[in-house]
Motif scaffolding. Structure first.
Motif, PDB file in Angstrom:
ATOM      1  N   ILE A  22       0.840  -1.202   0.000  1.00 53.96           N
ATOM      2  CA  ILE A  22       0.000   0.000   0.000  1.00 53.96           C
ATOM      3  C   ILE A  22       0.873   1.249   0.000  1.00 53.96           C
ATOM      4  O   ILE A  22       0.592   2.229  -0.712  1.00 53.96           O
ATOM      5  N   GLN A  23       1.967   1.205   0.758  1.00 55.68           N
ATOM      6  CA  GLN A  23       2.861   2.362   0.799  1.00 55.68           C
ATOM      7  C   GLN A  23       3.507   2.610  -0.564  1.00 55.68           C
ATOM      8  O   GLN A  23       3.701   3.764  -0.967  1.00 55.68           O
ATOM      9  N   ASP A  24       3.840   1.505  -1.292  1.00 52.62           N
ATOM     10  CA  ASP A  24       4.387   1.665  -2.645  1.00 52.62           C
ATOM     11  C   ASP A  24       3.426   2.450  -3.526  1.00 52.62           C
ATOM     12  O   ASP A  24       3.829   3.355  -4.276  1.00 52.62           O
ATOM     13  N   ILE A  25       2.138   2.100  -3.458  1.00 48.76           N
ATOM     14  CA  ILE A  25       1.126   2.762  -4.287  1.00 48.76           C
ATOM     15  C   ILE A  25       1.020   4.239  -3.909  1.00 48.76           C
ATOM     16  O   ILE A  25       0.939   5.118  -4.781  1.00 48.76           O
ATOM     17  N   CYS A  26       1.041   4.501  -2.608  1.00 46.47           N
ATOM     18  CA  CYS A  26       0.995   5.904  -2.147  1.00 46.47           C
ATOM     19  C   CYS A  26       2.172   6.700  -2.700  1.00 46.47           C
ATOM     20  O   CYS A  26       2.005   7.825  -3.182  1.00 46.47           O
ATOM     21  N   ASN A  27       3.365   6.116  -2.620  1.00 46.51           N
ATOM     22  CA  ASN A  27       4.569   6.816  -3.077  1.00 46.51           C
ATOM     23  C   ASN A  27       4.598   6.990  -4.581  1.00 46.51           C
ATOM     24  O   ASN A  27       5.022   8.039  -5.099  1.00 46.51           O
ATOM     25  N   LEU A  28       4.165   5.952  -5.319  1.00 43.18           N
ATOM     26  CA  LEU A  28       4.234   5.987  -6.782  1.00 43.18           C
ATOM     27  C   LEU A  28       3.252   6.988  -7.382  1.00 43.18           C
ATOM     28  O   LEU A  28       3.564   7.670  -8.368  1.00 43.18           O
ATOM     29  N   PHE A  29       2.054   7.081  -6.796  1.00 45.84           N
ATOM     30  CA  PHE A  29       0.986   7.850  -7.451  1.00 45.84           C
ATOM     31  C   PHE A  29       0.512   9.049  -6.628  1.00 45.84           C
ATOM     32  O   PHE A  29      -0.393   9.759  -7.058  1.00 45.84           O
ATOM     33  N   GLY A  30       1.115   9.248  -5.447  1.00 40.56           N
ATOM     34  CA  GLY A  30       0.735  10.400  -4.641  1.00 40.56           C
ATOM     35  C   GLY A  30      -0.695  10.342  -4.149  1.00 40.56           C
ATOM     36  O   GLY A  30      -1.389  11.378  -4.102  1.00 40.56           O
ATOM     37  N   VAL A  31      -1.169   9.158  -3.807  1.00 42.00           N
ATOM     38  CA  VAL A  31      -2.540   8.983  -3.333  1.00 42.00           C
ATOM     39  C   VAL A  31      -2.529   8.614  -1.854  1.00 42.00           C
ATOM     40  O   VAL A  31      -1.501   8.243  -1.282  1.00 42.00           O
ATOM     41  N   SER A  32      -3.697   8.693  -1.222  1.00 44.37           N
ATOM     42  CA  SER A  32      -3.821   8.344   0.196  1.00 44.37           C
ATOM     43  C   SER A  32      -3.842   6.831   0.376  1.00 44.37           C
ATOM     44  O   SER A  32      -4.062   6.072  -0.581  1.00 44.37           O
ATOM     45  N   ARG A  33      -3.640   6.385   1.617  1.00 45.30           N
ATOM     46  CA  ARG A  33      -3.699   4.954   1.902  1.00 45.30           C
ATOM     47  C   ARG A  33      -5.098   4.403   1.632  1.00 45.30           C
ATOM     48  O   ARG A  33      -5.242   3.252   1.186  1.00 45.30           O
ATOM     49  N   ASP A  34      -6.130   5.195   1.895  1.00 51.41           N
ATOM     50  CA  ASP A  34      -7.501   4.744   1.618  1.00 51.41           C
ATOM     51  C   ASP A  34      -7.695   4.517   0.117  1.00 51.41           C
ATOM     52  O   ASP A  34      -8.316   3.526  -0.298  1.00 51.41           O
ATOM     53  N   THR A  35      -7.151   5.419  -0.700  1.00 52.19           N
ATOM     54  CA  THR A  35      -7.262   5.251  -2.150  1.00 52.19           C
ATOM     55  C   THR A  35      -6.492   4.013  -2.601  1.00 52.19           C
ATOM     56  O   THR A  35      -6.964   3.241  -3.448  1.00 52.19           O
ATOM     57  N   ALA A  36      -5.301   3.803  -2.034  1.00 53.54           N
ATOM     58  CA  ALA A  36      -4.504   2.631  -2.388  1.00 53.54           C
ATOM     59  C   ALA A  36      -5.249   1.349  -2.031  1.00 53.54           C
ATOM     60  O   ALA A  36      -5.259   0.379  -2.806  1.00 53.54           O
ATOM     61  N   ARG A  37      -5.892   1.334  -0.862  1.00 51.92           N
ATOM     62  CA  ARG A  37      -6.671   0.145  -0.469  1.00 51.92           C
ATOM     63  C   ARG A  37      -7.831  -0.085  -1.417  1.00 51.92           C
ATOM     64  O   ARG A  37      -8.127  -1.225  -1.799  1.00 51.92           O
ATOM     65  N   ARG A  38      -8.510   0.988  -1.810  1.00 50.08           N
ATOM     66  CA  ARG A  38      -9.629   0.848  -2.756  1.00 50.08           C
ATOM     67  C   ARG A  38      -9.144   0.310  -4.096  1.00 50.08           C
ATOM     68  O   ARG A  38      -9.826  -0.504  -4.739  1.00 50.08           O
ATOM     69  N   ASP A  39      -7.968   0.768  -4.521  1.00 47.14           N
ATOM     70  CA  ASP A  39      -7.396   0.252  -5.769  1.00 47.14           C
ATOM     71  C   ASP A  39      -7.188  -1.259  -5.681  1.00 47.14           C
ATOM     72  O   ASP A  39      -7.537  -2.002  -6.600  1.00 47.14           O
ATOM     73  N   LEU A  40      -6.605  -1.710  -4.580  1.00 49.41           N
ATOM     74  CA  LEU A  40      -6.333  -3.147  -4.439  1.00 49.41           C
ATOM     75  C   LEU A  40      -7.622  -3.945  -4.309  1.00 49.41           C
ATOM     76  O   LEU A  40      -7.716  -5.069  -4.827  1.00 49.41           O
ATOM     77  N   LEU A  41      -8.620  -3.384  -3.626  1.00 49.59           N
ATOM     78  CA  LEU A  41      -9.918  -4.061  -3.545  1.00 49.59           C
ATOM     79  C   LEU A  41     -10.535  -4.223  -4.929  1.00 49.59           C
ATOM     80  O   LEU A  41     -11.066  -5.294  -5.264  1.00 49.59           O
ATOM     81  N   ARG A  42     -10.465  -3.148  -5.726  1.00 52.92           N
ATOM     82  CA  ARG A  42     -11.000  -3.201  -7.091  1.00 52.92           C
ATOM     83  C   ARG A  42     -10.237  -4.229  -7.927  1.00 52.92           C
ATOM     84  O   ARG A  42     -10.840  -5.012  -8.678  1.00 52.92           O
ATOM     85  N   MET A  43      -8.915  -4.242  -7.804  1.00 56.80           N
ATOM     86  CA  MET A  43      -8.092  -5.170  -8.573  1.00 56.80           C
ATOM     87  C   MET A  43      -8.378  -6.615  -8.167  1.00 56.80           C
ATOM     88  O   MET A  43      -8.366  -7.520  -9.006  1.00 56.80           O
ATOM     89  N   GLU A  44      -8.638  -6.837  -6.881  1.00 57.34           N
ATOM     90  CA  GLU A  44      -8.986  -8.187  -6.438  1.00 57.34           C
ATOM     91  C   GLU A  44     -10.344  -8.603  -6.991  1.00 57.34           C
ATOM     92  O   GLU A  44     -10.533  -9.754  -7.417  1.00 57.34           O
ATOM     93  N   GLU A  45     -11.289  -7.669  -7.037  1.00 56.99           N
ATOM     94  CA  GLU A  45     -12.627  -7.959  -7.560  1.00 56.99           C
ATOM     95  C   GLU A  45     -12.577  -8.414  -9.012  1.00 56.99           C
ATOM     96  O   GLU A  45     -13.325  -9.311  -9.423  1.00 56.99           O
TER      97      GLU A  45
END
Length: 258
Positions: A22-45
């Motif tokens: 999650i921290q990698d996603i935050c650092n790479l794209f400048g997004v919040s941890r909540d956004t990173a978690r939502r991204d991974l939830l969507r990708m898992e879906e």
């Protein structure tokens, strides 16, 4: 950046690094941890990733290995560079083993040393080497795997036990801290015997193999002497390689680094 574009870039990152946090996603794209978690939830879906504690990895079906000829067409410039460098490690008069790997085939194609003896279970390597008058080639017998074009079986293993060589050039389907992994158990049995027959074990693997775990584990990292790849692995994995006395060589467009 739209979410769909970000998700595709996350998949590319996992393919290169083996996993994403999650921290990698935050650092790479400048997004919040909540956004990173939502991204991974969507990708898992949608089946793009499997979520892990604090991050994600690719699903096992992403580790499909294409048929040999299809893989050869797909092979990258990075794998070509790895093979060219590996060929430069062969000395005049060496006795070597080569497994059935497309990256190892690039090494066979660029072999220029003289008075070399090669033992292989790859019909494609044997064909390439047959055109080199300075190389004597021994093709191991056994049953032919038609898709991946290697010879395997008890007769292959029995014949291998008659040989002792200077170097083994070995491809890999996956490399993790637990060792080298392959899709086919039959091929794995042969590779395991090859490892016993060589003084130096040289693994040729591009960066996409890091973090990939497949069906059959052939050996631990302690069995490897030299790993040639195209990009620097994550520092944690570099440290594990060092702990297992594995020498790491990186062959990039800029040249070779250790």
């Amino acid at each position: 950046m739209y979410q769909e574009e970000r998700l595709n870039k996350i998949v590319d990152y996992i393919k290169q690094h083996g996993r994403v946090s999650i921290q990698d996603i935050c650092n790479l794209f400048g997004v919040s941890r909540d956004t990173a978690r939502r991204d991974l939830l969507r990708m898992e879906e949608i089946g793009q990733v499997i979520r892990t504690h604090g991050g994600a990895i690719l699903p096992k079906q992403a580790n499909e290995v294409h048929e040999y000829r299809e893989r050869l067409v797909r092979e990258s410039e990075e794998k070509h560079r790895i093979g060219v460098f590996a060929a430069s490690l062969v000395n005049d008069g060496d006795f070597i083993l080569m497994d059935a790997s497309t990256t190892v085939q690039f090494a066979a194609e660029h072999l220029t040393s003289t008075n070399v003896v090669v033992v292989t279970n790859s019909i494609d390597n044997a064909d390439v080497l047959s055109k080199k008058p300075a190389v004597r080639t021994y093709l191991l017998g056994g049953e032919l795997h038609p898709q991946h074009r290697f010879l395997f079986g008890q007769s292959t293993i029995d014949k291998l036990r008659d040989y002792q060589v200077d170097k083994l050039f070995l491809g890999a389907c996956g490399i993790t801290p637990d060792g080298l992994f392959y899709l086919n158990e039959e091929d794995g049995f042969v590779k395991r015997e090859m490892i016993k027959r060589a003084k130096q074990i040289v693994v040729l693997a591009d960066h996409t193999k890091f973090g990939t775990q497949m069906f059959y584990r052939v050996c631990g990292l302690e069995a490897i002497d030299l790993l040639i790849t195209d990009k620097q692995p994550e520092q944690a994995f570099v440290e594990i390689l060092q702990q297992n006395n594995v020498e790491l060589l990186i062959v990039s467009e800029e040249g070779m680094t250790e």
